[in-house]
Structures are given as C-alpha cells and as structure tokens.
Design an enzyme around this catalytic site. Sequence first.
Site, PDB file in Angstrom:
ATOM      1  N   ASN A   1       5.984  -4.396   3.964  1.00  0.00           N
ATOM      2  CA  ASN A   1       5.216  -4.399   2.725  1.00  0.00           C
ATOM      3  C   ASN A   1       4.641  -3.009   2.476  1.00  0.00           C
ATOM      4  O   ASN A   1       4.292  -2.282   3.404  1.00  0.00           O
ATOM      5  CB  ASN A   1       4.105  -5.457   2.770  1.00  0.00           C
ATOM      6  CG  ASN A   1       2.783  -4.909   3.260  1.00  0.00           C
ATOM      7  OD1 ASN A   1       2.026  -4.310   2.491  1.00  0.00           O
ATOM      8  ND2 ASN A   1       2.505  -5.081   4.549  1.00  0.00           N
TER       9      ASN A   1
ATOM     10  N   CYS B   1      -5.471   3.973   6.802  1.00  0.00           N
ATOM     11  CA  CYS B   1      -5.297   4.617   5.500  1.00  0.00           C
ATOM     12  C   CYS B   1      -5.178   6.131   5.650  1.00  0.00           C
ATOM     13  O   CYS B   1      -5.783   6.721   6.545  1.00  0.00           O
ATOM     14  CB  CYS B   1      -6.479   4.302   4.587  1.00  0.00           C
ATOM     15  SG  CYS B   1      -6.624   2.563   4.210  1.00  0.00           S
TER      16      CYS B   1
ATOM     17  N   GLY C   1       5.394  -9.667  11.277  1.00  0.00           N
ATOM     18  CA  GLY C   1       6.227 -10.815  11.559  1.00  0.00           C
ATOM     19  C   GLY C   1       6.583 -10.927  13.028  1.00  0.00           C
ATOM     20  O   GLY C   1       6.203 -10.085  13.848  1.00  0.00           O
TER      21      GLY C   1
END
Length: 303
Positions: A69, A129, A216
């Site tokens: 993502n 970030c 995942g």
Amino acid sequence: MANLAVQVAGVSFKNPIIPASGVFGYGREYEQLFPLSKLGGIATKGTTGTPRPGNPAPRIAETPSGMLNSVGLQNPGIDAFIERELPNLLTKDTVILANIAGSSVEECVMVAEKLDDTDVHMIELNISCPNVKQGGAAFGTHCDSAEAITAAVRKATKKPLVVKLSPNVTNIAEIAKAVESAGADAVSLINTVLGMRINIETGRPILRNNVGGMSGPAVFPLAVRMVWQTAQAISIPVIGMGGVSSGADAIEMMMAGANAVQVGAAIFTDAYAPIRILEEMEAWLDAHHIAHVTDIIGGVTPW
C-alpha cells in the site's frame, strides 16, 4: 476460561488484540458487524497536523501472501479527528491509541499537544514518515533522528507514548533502545516493509508512488524475529504486529515477547479477523490449561 487482560505502559487492556492503524479507520464501519467493546483496543488511522488527500491511485497492489500500500496517510487532520471521531471512539469501552505522524518534528509535536488535552488513552507515534527537513529520510531509520523526535513528542504530552518502529533498518533493537532512552513508554513493531511490484506489460510500477509498504502473512516471520530481538534489548513493553492472521500467530508473537498484538492486513480479507483471532487464542490457552495470557509473554526458549 483464561484471563485475557494485559497491561501496556500502565494502561489496562481487556485482551491483547488491537486492530492496527490504517486498516480499521475509526471503527464506524466495523461496529455494524460486532461491538467494538470486544476489542482490547483500537489504533486509529494515522493523523497529521493538517488534512491530507493521500497519494494518487493506484495505491494498493497484491503480492504473494500479502499486499503493498502507498495510501499516503490520507486523513482529515487532527482538528477534525478530535471534533468528529474521537468523541465517538471514547464511548466504545476499549482503549484508544491515537496514531500520529508528520513530516517534521514540529508537526508531530503540535498533534501530540492537541491530543494531550483530550481523553485519548495513548498516543502511537509513527516514525516511518520522511523527515522533509532532513532530506526525506524516515525519522525511524537512524537512532539519532528516532531519539530526537521521540524526545520532542515526549515533552509535548503526558499521555502514555508508544513509538511505532520501521523494519526498514539494519538493527531495529538499536532504534528501540534509542526511543526508550528518549522517554517512550512502549514500542510497536513492525510497520510495513518497503516493496515494489512492476506491471511487465506496461513496464511501469503497479503503484503510482512506485514503492509501497508490504504487509500480510509473508512478513510474519520477519516480524516475529524483530519483536523477539527488540524484547530482548529493552525494558519497556512491546506491541507486536506484522502478518498476524490467526490465534496461533498471536500466541507466537506474544511468546516472542509482545505484550499485546495488532492485527492489520488480515482484516481486509476477513472483517471479523480480530474477533476470530481472539477466540482462537482463548481456545488455545484453555486447551493448554494456561490461566492467564500474560504467562506466555516472552515464553520462547531459544536453542
């Protein structure tokens, strides 16, 4: 039945299962399926100082046993979160971890200061970030920058502070020790692993951002290893995450040293995953005649 209660940084959780930041929104959709009070806690969508639209699409790509993502911290900003989302969350009889992020130390400090005036239970600081003032390297990839941002946010709030660590480093235990020394009350790990997919017909990356964070089941062994190494190196609690998709996974993560467990990508394929995982944990503990889930924390015996 086993006692599932745990404590992290002085905060009591009725059980160790927490939907991870970014997969559960603010819980509004999921409470149509089950009471949020069944959860140990909720880590909210990452919140920044001002609203962010996120990255352009496509920003999700499938991988073997996982996903990438590059959503880009899409969120309504701290003021909207405090006004519209937090009041509702605080009625759900579960621990709320407000996940915060920013492109500068000053932005993270401002968000933490605003949350300090609320009734949120904990703050989870995302240090994955990029630091725009220091060339774009993530805060969490170097001990010095991880320590500096943690220290600044620590001064800005009295709330229990959890620092969420990036796995995209050489030695995550050293980063954990740095944030512990700067005043973190706990750490959570792992955040997503940087990855990439390419469309071989177009020759372009599948993600518009070119790269994204992988999560995942494929990252689970990596997460277990990093949780184990980190738990050995620090004295503050660890919240483990990364590929947890079953009760057995959550048990394994706690045996590696996690005090609580966050569930992420599994929720995208099974909206009831947190509840199912909790029930599977409880069944395993009962089958093994373990009276309290805390008895398994750090229970692995290395060869």
